[in-house]
Scaffold this active site. Structure first.
Site, PDB file in Angstrom:
ATOM      1  N   GLU A 144      -2.516   3.724   4.188  1.00  0.00           N
ATOM      2  CA  GLU A 144      -2.773   4.499   2.977  1.00  0.00           C
ATOM      3  C   GLU A 144      -3.184   3.580   1.824  1.00  0.00           C
ATOM      4  O   GLU A 144      -4.104   3.894   1.051  1.00  0.00           O
ATOM      5  CB  GLU A 144      -1.536   5.303   2.599  1.00  0.00           C
ATOM      6  CG  GLU A 144      -1.247   6.465   3.553  1.00  0.00           C
ATOM      7  CD  GLU A 144       0.062   7.161   3.219  1.00  0.00           C
ATOM      8  OE1 GLU A 144       0.775   6.685   2.311  1.00  0.00           O
ATOM      9  OE2 GLU A 144       0.373   8.171   3.871  1.00  0.00           O
ATOM     10  N   TYR A 202       5.933   4.936  10.102  1.00  0.00           N
ATOM     11  CA  TYR A 202       5.735   5.368   8.716  1.00  0.00           C
ATOM     12  C   TYR A 202       5.326   4.181   7.845  1.00  0.00           C
ATOM     13  O   TYR A 202       4.448   4.312   6.976  1.00  0.00           O
ATOM     14  CB  TYR A 202       7.012   6.003   8.171  1.00  0.00           C
ATOM     15  CG  TYR A 202       6.947   6.288   6.688  1.00  0.00           C
ATOM     16  CD1 TYR A 202       6.170   7.325   6.192  1.00  0.00           C
ATOM     17  CD2 TYR A 202       7.649   5.491   5.780  1.00  0.00           C
ATOM     18  CE1 TYR A 202       6.091   7.581   4.832  1.00  0.00           C
ATOM     19  CE2 TYR A 202       7.579   5.738   4.419  1.00  0.00           C
ATOM     20  CZ  TYR A 202       6.804   6.780   3.950  1.00  0.00           C
ATOM     21  OH  TYR A 202       6.717   7.017   2.598  1.00  0.00           O
TER      22      TYR A 202
END
Length: 234
Positions: free
Chosen positions: A165, A158
Site C-alpha cells: 500500500e 497484513y
C-alpha cells in the site's frame, strides 16, 4: 402471561434467525466475490502473462469496489455484536482499503501499474483467509486450522499488504502532482485535486501508525482466540 412468554420467545428466535441468516449471507457474498476476483486475476496472468497486469483493475475493479464498499458494514456488525472482534483494527483496515481504492479510481493512469495488481492480489488473499473462518463460525463448525490461519498467518500477510500500500501511494504521487497541476490553471489552489499530493504524502506516516496499532491489536486478538480455543479443547 402464559401467552406472552411464547410470543417473546418467538420474537427472539426470529430476530436470532434473521441475524444468523444475514451474517451467513454477508460472509458468503464476500467470500464468493473475493474468490472470483482472485481466480480472475490469476487466470488472466496465467493466460496473458505480464500483459494482463495492465488491465487487471478494469476487469475486477467494479467487483472489488463493491466488496470493499460493503465491508463498511462490518463496523456496524462489531458495534451491534453480530461479529465478535475489536473495532479499532477493523476500522483501520476498512478505511485504509477504501481510501486507497478511491485514490486508484481517481488516478486512472495508476490503474495500469503492476503495483495495483499486486495490491489487489494481497487484499484478496487476506480476505480469503478471513471470510471462510467467519462462515465456519456462523455455522458453529469452527476449524482449528482455519482459526490458526486466520489469526497467525494473517498478521505477516497484513504487514506485507501495508508495505505494498505504501508503494502504491509512492507511485501515485507523480500522477497526483500531474492531476493537481492540470486542475489548477492560473496557479489556483481552490481546485479539489490541488491538495491531493500533499494529502498522499501525509497519509504515508498515518498509514504506518495505523498499521502499527492494528498489528498490536491483532496480536492481542490472536492470543485471546487461540487461548480460548485451547481451553475448549481441554
Amino acid at each position: 402471561m402464559a401467552g406472552f412468554m411464547p410470543l417473546c420467545l418467538s420474537t427472539t428466535f426470529s430476530k436470532f434467525s434473521f441475524r444468523l441468516a444475514y451474517s451467513f449471507s454477508y460472509n458468503l457474498f464476500q467470500f464468493c466475490g473475493h474468490t472470483w476476483i482472485l481466480a480472475n486475476t490469476v487466470a488472466r496472468f496465467l493466460m496473458f502473462g505480464q500483459d494482463a497486469l495492465a488491465d487487471t483493475f478494469y476487469s475486477v475493479g467494479f467487483v472489488m469496489s463493491l466488496c470493499q464498499l460493503l465491508s463498511i458494514l462490518e463496523l456496524f456488525h462489531i458495534a451491534d455484536g453480530i461479529e465478535k472482534a475489536r473495532l479499532l483494527p477493523r476500522f483501520i483496515q476498512v478505511m485504509e482499503k477504501n481510501l486507497l481504492l478511491i485514490m486508484i479510481i481517481m488516478l486512472e493512469e495508476l490503474q495500469s501499474k503492476p503495483v495495483v495488481c499486486v495490491q489487489l492480489f494481497f487484499w484478496n488473499v487476506l480476505d480469503l483467509l478471513r471470510y471462510p473462518h467467519e462462515l465456519l463460525c456462523v455455522m458453529e463448525k469452527p476449524s482449528s486450522t482455519m482459526l490458526w490461519t486466520r489469526y497467525t498467518l494473517w498478521i505477516p500477510l497484513y504487514i506485507l499488504t501495508v508495505i505494498v500500500e505504501a508503494a502504491t501511494i509512492y507511485q501515485a504521487l507523480p500522477y497526483a502532482e500531474q492531476t493537481a497541476s492540470q486542475s489548477c490553471p492560473l496557479n489556483s489552489t481552490t481546485a479539489p485535486n490541488s491538495h491531493l499530493p500533499l494529502v498522499l504524502a501525509l497519509y504515508l506516516p498515518v498509514l504506518t501508525l495505523g498499521a502499527s496499532l492494528t498489528v498490536g491489536q491483532l496480536l492481542k486478538e490472536r492470543h485471546h482466540h487461540l487461548e480460548k480455543w485451547n481451553r475448549k479443547r481441554k
